[in-house]
Design an enzyme around this catalytic site. Sequence first.
Site, short mmCIF file in Angstrom:
data_model
loop_
_atom_site.label_atom_id
_atom_site.label_comp_id
_atom_site.label_asym_id
_atom_site.label_seq_id
_atom_site.Cartn_x
_atom_site.Cartn_y
_atom_site.Cartn_z
N ALA A 174 57.41 18.17 -14.82
CA ALA A 174 56.48 18.95 -14.00
C ALA A 174 56.04 20.21 -14.73
CB ALA A 174 57.14 19.31 -12.68
N GLY A 225 -9.09 4.47 2.77
CA GLY A 225 -8.65 3.63 3.88
C GLY A 225 -7.86 2.42 3.40
N LEU A 267 0.85 -1.20 0.00
CA LEU A 267 0.00 0.00 0.00
C LEU A 267 0.88 1.24 0.00
CD1 LEU A 267 -2.79 -1.01 2.55
CD2 LEU A 267 -2.47 -1.68 0.16
N ARG A 287 2.50 15.08 5.52
CA ARG A 287 3.31 15.58 6.64
C ARG A 287 4.80 15.67 6.33
NH1 ARG A 287 2.71 12.78 11.94
NH2 ARG A 287 1.62 11.03 10.97
N ASN A 297 52.53 6.67 -11.95
CA ASN A 297 52.61 7.60 -10.83
C ASN A 297 52.13 8.97 -11.28
OD1 ASN A 297 53.53 9.43 -8.80
ND2 ASN A 297 54.85 7.78 -8.04
C1 UD1 Z 1 -2.44 1.69 10.16
C2 UD1 Z 1 -3.36 0.66 10.85
C3 UD1 Z 1 -3.06 0.71 12.35
C4 UD1 Z 1 -1.61 0.41 12.61
C5 UD1 Z 1 -0.74 1.38 11.81
C6 UD1 Z 1 0.70 0.93 11.90
C7 UD1 Z 1 -5.40 0.56 9.54
C8 UD1 Z 1 -6.82 0.95 9.47
N1 UD1 Z 1 -4.73 0.99 10.61
O1 UD1 Z 1 -2.83 2.97 10.61
O2 UD1 Z 1 -3.85 -0.27 13.03
O3 UD1 Z 1 -1.33 0.52 14.01
O4 UD1 Z 1 -1.10 1.39 10.42
O5 UD1 Z 1 1.55 1.87 11.32
O6 UD1 Z 1 -4.91 -0.14 8.68
N2 UD1 Z 1 -2.86 3.78 2.38
C9 UD1 Z 1 -3.34 3.68 1.10
N3 UD1 Z 1 -4.62 4.06 0.85
C10 UD1 Z 1 -5.45 4.51 1.82
C11 UD1 Z 1 -4.95 4.60 3.14
C12 UD1 Z 1 -3.65 4.21 3.39
O7 UD1 Z 1 -2.61 3.27 0.18
O8 UD1 Z 1 -6.61 4.82 1.50
C13 UD1 Z 1 -1.47 3.36 2.65
C14 UD1 Z 1 -0.60 4.50 3.13
O9 UD1 Z 1 0.06 5.11 2.03
C15 UD1 Z 1 0.37 3.79 4.04
C16 UD1 Z 1 -0.42 2.61 4.58
O10 UD1 Z 1 -1.49 2.42 3.70
O11 UD1 Z 1 1.48 3.28 3.34
C17 UD1 Z 1 -0.91 2.85 6.00
O12 UD1 Z 1 -1.80 3.94 6.01
P1 UD1 Z 1 -1.83 4.98 7.21
O13 UD1 Z 1 -2.85 6.00 6.92
O14 UD1 Z 1 -0.45 5.43 7.49
O15 UD1 Z 1 -2.37 4.02 8.40
P2 UD1 Z 1 -2.34 4.35 9.94
O16 UD1 Z 1 -3.39 5.35 10.26
O17 UD1 Z 1 -0.96 4.66 10.34
#
Ligand code: UD1
Length: 500
Positions: free
Chosen positions: A452, A118, A46, A53, A406
Amino acid sequence: MIRGCGMFRPRSKGVVPARAADGKAPDTKHTARPLMTSDKLAVVVLAAGQGTRLGSARPKVLHEVAGKAMLDHVLDAAATLAPERIVVVLGPDMEAVAEAARARGDNLHTVVQERRLGTGDAVARARPALAGYLGPEDGGDILVAFGDTPLLTAETLRAMAAARRAPGAPALLCVAFRPEDPAHYGRVVRGPDGAVEKIVEYADASESEREIELCNGGMLLGDGPLLMSLVAQLDNDNAKGEYYLTDVFALARAAGHRVGVAEADPDEVMGVNSRAELAAAEALMQVRLRARVMAQGATLVDPATVWLSADTAIGRDVTIQPNVYFGPGVVIADGVEIRAFSHLEGATVEVGARVGPFARLRPGAVLGAGARVGNFVEIKNATLGAGAKANHLTYLGDAEVGAEANIGAGTITCNYDGLTKHRTVIGAGAFIGSNTALVAPVTVGAGAIVGAGSTITREVPAGAVTVARGAQKDREGGAARLREAQRKRQARAGDGASKT
Ligand code: UD1
Ligand code: CA
């Protein structure tokens, strides 16, 4: 010493296969065949997040740790499991990332998640690329990993894979850790028997659930068709209005499947969301890389001051003095000494050579066995033969220097004419006097001696002595006559000044 190296914590905390919710042990609800008997595996990474940030125009997963994009760290770790297929889920406007990823091989597919709904939705978006992992007749495991966890190791992934192959393996496996500050991580809720019941996101957790120290690391591994069928059942009826991937665990339990938990080192599941976290990940990675080269037989006199790239290859009995930087693409053979304050990238240094102090090896620098490159010497796209020496204040670019040649202090290859680059070839055993300018393209034959201060603009024949500079003229007693003339000029100038 290697913290965060991916070993699961003590065995008692390792993989805990949970019992089915209804108390029935065998996991036969989803399909009749035993889960994970083959090695068929797809990895879903993912990486759709923009990484707001980080405050960057570059997608988050392209930011580098130890000179390598975070996404590549994750993909390299995943590749050690030899997956049949890898699917990277990207956001819109990430075509550059997609192209870079696909260049890794035909088994890598990219899909776009148009709206960031998500982690559960992101996995669902991978469906079109997961043919062969969707139906009960398909089988195969799916590993879900995050693109922003560069410290994830192959060891942890292998341990997870092994847990899935063990007899009575759980259908789904989450990765948990105990961070110093559990902050906003999802919490792993377990029953009295230690079995995972669900993962609850911080935003949705009750007061008592927030007390739980065991947090969700994010990755999961499990039966592919089961996972994809559970992902299709997710809803977004929660505090964030997102499709949480983590809800698959409760759904799996409710359907009578077993859920396991693998506990990993907190460092390893660390996600990078800010520049400060990027720096923290870099620091942890450097500790790991230094430990690796030391374990392979290199001496780092002051490890904390040596910066390594993920691909730095260092042989045995290599000594590295303090404050040395290895950019990507450096290969150092056995018995080499790298002295303090040297900067290397894209360079190959062969057996027993010595570099620095204060040397700069740029891409394409190749030092033969026993070669010497000393202080304030810059080498770019140039080969030094075995035993060749360039010990002081020199620039060798687009050049080939023969064995045992050298190169005197202050030698410069004038490789650039303002339009294009040209080559300099120096034969074996040649001697280039100090402060020589070699105007390329030019060749100095084997064994030749260049005086040189020469400016060499055409071929020096092998074995010749060549001097190419203004000839020296000596006027006997001329110094006294010159000084007298100067004094008189000064006196006249003084007279003129006092009259005005
Ligand atoms: C997630 C977990 C949380 C865990 C934490 C660990 C879920 C709902 N929660 O939270 O339980 O403790 O990771 O670090 O999974 N991403 C997508 N598409 C989206 C949302 C996210 O590709 O719609 C990718 C982000 O780019 C990232 C990863 O998924 O690489 C995690 O997403 P992020 O939003 O960082 O999850 P957390 O809120 O940290
Ligand atoms: Ca995160």
